[in-house]
Design an enzyme around this catalytic site. Structure first.
Site, short mmCIF file in Angstrom:
data_model
loop_
_atom_site.label_atom_id
_atom_site.label_comp_id
_atom_site.label_asym_id
_atom_site.label_seq_id
_atom_site.Cartn_x
_atom_site.Cartn_y
_atom_site.Cartn_z
N GLU A 185 82.38 26.72 -30.54
CA GLU A 185 83.60 27.53 -30.45
C GLU A 185 83.55 28.46 -29.24
OE1 GLU A 185 84.90 29.26 -34.21
OE2 GLU A 185 85.17 27.26 -35.05
N GLN B 266 80.71 24.81 -45.79
CA GLN B 266 79.32 24.62 -45.43
C GLN B 266 78.55 24.20 -46.67
OE1 GLN B 266 77.62 27.89 -43.24
NE2 GLN B 266 79.36 28.03 -41.85
N GLU C 175 83.38 20.98 -38.04
CA GLU C 175 83.68 22.02 -39.04
C GLU C 175 85.02 21.68 -39.66
OE1 GLU C 175 83.13 26.15 -38.09
OE2 GLU C 175 81.43 25.68 -36.77
#
Ligand code: AHR
Length: 497
Positions: A174, A346, A297
């Protein structure tokens, strides 16, 4: 509500990369510490510090790949702080996530051991945001060089004689946000520089992953592909399903409305458009699809559980999450020509986790059960499948009610995964199975379903929601007719001949 599905079992659309079933573990909240790592002296049974209950549950999922150490944490992580005797490791502040003390007890050796125990591939995210080229280069040397060098000697001193095999390496995370707030032009240049020094030592060939866009940032994808595509093996994409708004209220994980259920499904389906449009940009620079798209993600993101640390991102997981998992995995299958890996966020105790823990207790979430039911698709051939039928409608908005994906495994068994996203309507599906090469000889099916929108497992009732054998189907002249419960994920196994 009826739906007609046709599956052409003799038409394959290529392999479903098992890495689509990957996971993500970050030094965030109780993911690593408590969730995975308890230390050798813990009263929680463990293997070299890694808790056994979590290990066993994860082994059953056949996890192919695990990403670490972040997330935003990756661009603040200095790997040299996490090696050597535990008592000498630096204590630091985890500034991104709750401002808690990070004692660095879980570092490179511990992560690589976890991957060995899980028999999965490690995927390491390197630090571009606050690390140096030298630091990144030396990390790869430390892990993978089998010879005489300062890093290899250091690794040996720390108890690991032979190098590890490391394939997947991310050059930053990111970097458009927490990884340095960069512009794509700047990141593309940094990517080119940093990746140069991520060396292949001996037989170890590193698969280099560039930081890709957030959601629909097509300019980021366009710029990084244009400027850096010859230097990468893959590029990432991040997209979270958030029923509300990121900054003003994402919505609760439980106790939500039917409208929030519908919005969640609609937003989960948006993954399809994102992959399609990002792939179209990639096609301009990489028409032969050498470069993979890695959704490293994804998952649901809600408001944290009341009373928990807002920086820990701990949330419950319900039948709604199970549907998001099933829908999203079906979408990834559909894009198997470009999507080579995905990592749900996660793995334990953070966002859309497959496992939640509380002290010694552990529970498997509805998302876990979907991953377990769907693991049969790993490395299978995706079959041609078509669906038409009624839509799921709320307040004038419509989305498809049923999602389907089919594959054939190495033994010739066919698996069909079906999601009925409607919160209140059964779906009557007729599945015409063509090209089987013989009559159906055996069918078995499992379903995960619930009768309340936020059905979930708790530490008091860890098995409140588990899959059960599904039998509401019949076969007539090669057509499988099934009645799928509302809010359900079903997987059929079909053997022919
Ligand atoms: O998964 C939580 C965070 O979401 C990650 O650290 C970051 O990469 C993303 O914004």
């Amino acid at each position: 509500m009826s739906h007609v599905i046709t599956i052409n079992a003799d038409v394959s659309h290529g392999t479903i990369n098992r890495n689509i079933y990957g996971h993500f573990s970050e030094h965030l909240g109780r993911c690593i510490y408590e969730g995975i790592w308890v230390g050798e002296d813990s009263k929680i049974p463990n293997t070299e510090g890694i808790r056994n209950d979590v290990l066993e549950a994860l082994k059953k999922l056949k996890i192919p790949v695990l990403r670490w150490p972040g997330g935003c944490f990756a661009d603040e992580y200095h790997w040299k702080d996490g090696i050597g005797p535990l008592e000498n490791r630096k204590r630091m502040i985890n500034t991104h996530w709750g401002g808690v003390v990070e004692n660095n007890h879980f570092g490179t050796h511990e992560f690589m051991r976890l991957c060995e125990l899980l028999e999965c591939e490690p995927y390491i995210s390197g630090n571009v945001g606050s690390g140096t080229v030298q630091e990144m280069s030396e990390w790869v040397e430390y892990m993978t060089f089998d010879g005489v060098s300062p890093m290899a000697e250091w690794r040996k001193e720390n108890g690991r004689e032979k190098p590890w095999k490391l394939k997947y390496f991310g050059v930053g995370n990111e970097n458009w946000g927490c990884g340095g707030n960069m512009r794509p032009e700047y990141y593309a240049d940094l990517y080119r520089q940093y990746q140069t020094y991520v060396r292949n030592y001996g037989e170890n060939k590193v698969y280099k992953i560039a930081c890709g866009p957030n959601v629909d940032d097509y300019r980021w994808m366009e710029t990084v592909m244009r400027e850096a595509h010859p230097f990468m093996n893959a590029i990432s994409l991040h997209y979270y399903t958030i029923p509300g708004e990121f900054w003003t209220g994402k919505g609760p994980a439980t106790g939500f409305t039917e409208q929030e259920w519908f919005t969640t499904m609609k937003k989960a389906l948006h993954m399809d458009e994102l992959i399609t449009r990002h792939s179209a940009i990639m096609d301009q620079y990489d028409p032969n699809k050498r470069i993979g798209l890695i959704v490293d993600e994804w998952g649901t993101w809600y408001d944290v559980e009341p009373g928990t640390n807002p920086g820990f991102l701990y949330q419950q997981n319900t039948i709604r999450d199970a549907l998001v998992a099933g829908l999203t995995l079906n979408i990834f299958h559909e894009h198997n020509d470009r999507v080579v890996m995905a990592n749900i966020a996660q793995i334990v105790n953070v966002l859309q986790s497959v496992i939640l823990t509380e002290g010694e207790k552990m529970l498997l979430t509805p998302t876990y059960h979907v991953f377990n039911m769907y693991k049969v698709h790993q490395d299978a051939e995706r079959l041609d499948a078509h669906i038409s039928g009624s839509e799921y409608e709320m307040d004038g908005e419509k989305i498809p009610q049923v999602s389907v994906s089919a594959s054939k495994d190495a033994e010739g068994k066919i698996h069909v995964s079906l999601c009925n996203v409607s919160h209140d309507s059964q779906a009557d599906v007729s599945v015409a199975l063509r090209g089987l090469g013989g009559p159906i000889s055996k069918i078995k099916a499992e379903q995960l379903a619930a009768d309340s929108l936020d059905a979930h497992n708790t530490f008091e009732e860890p098995d409140a929601l588990t899959p059960s054998t599904f039998s509401a189907y019949e076969v007539e002249e090669g057509v499988l007719h099934a009645k799928l419960a509302p809010m359900s994920v079903t997987v059929f196994e079909i053997t022919a001949g």
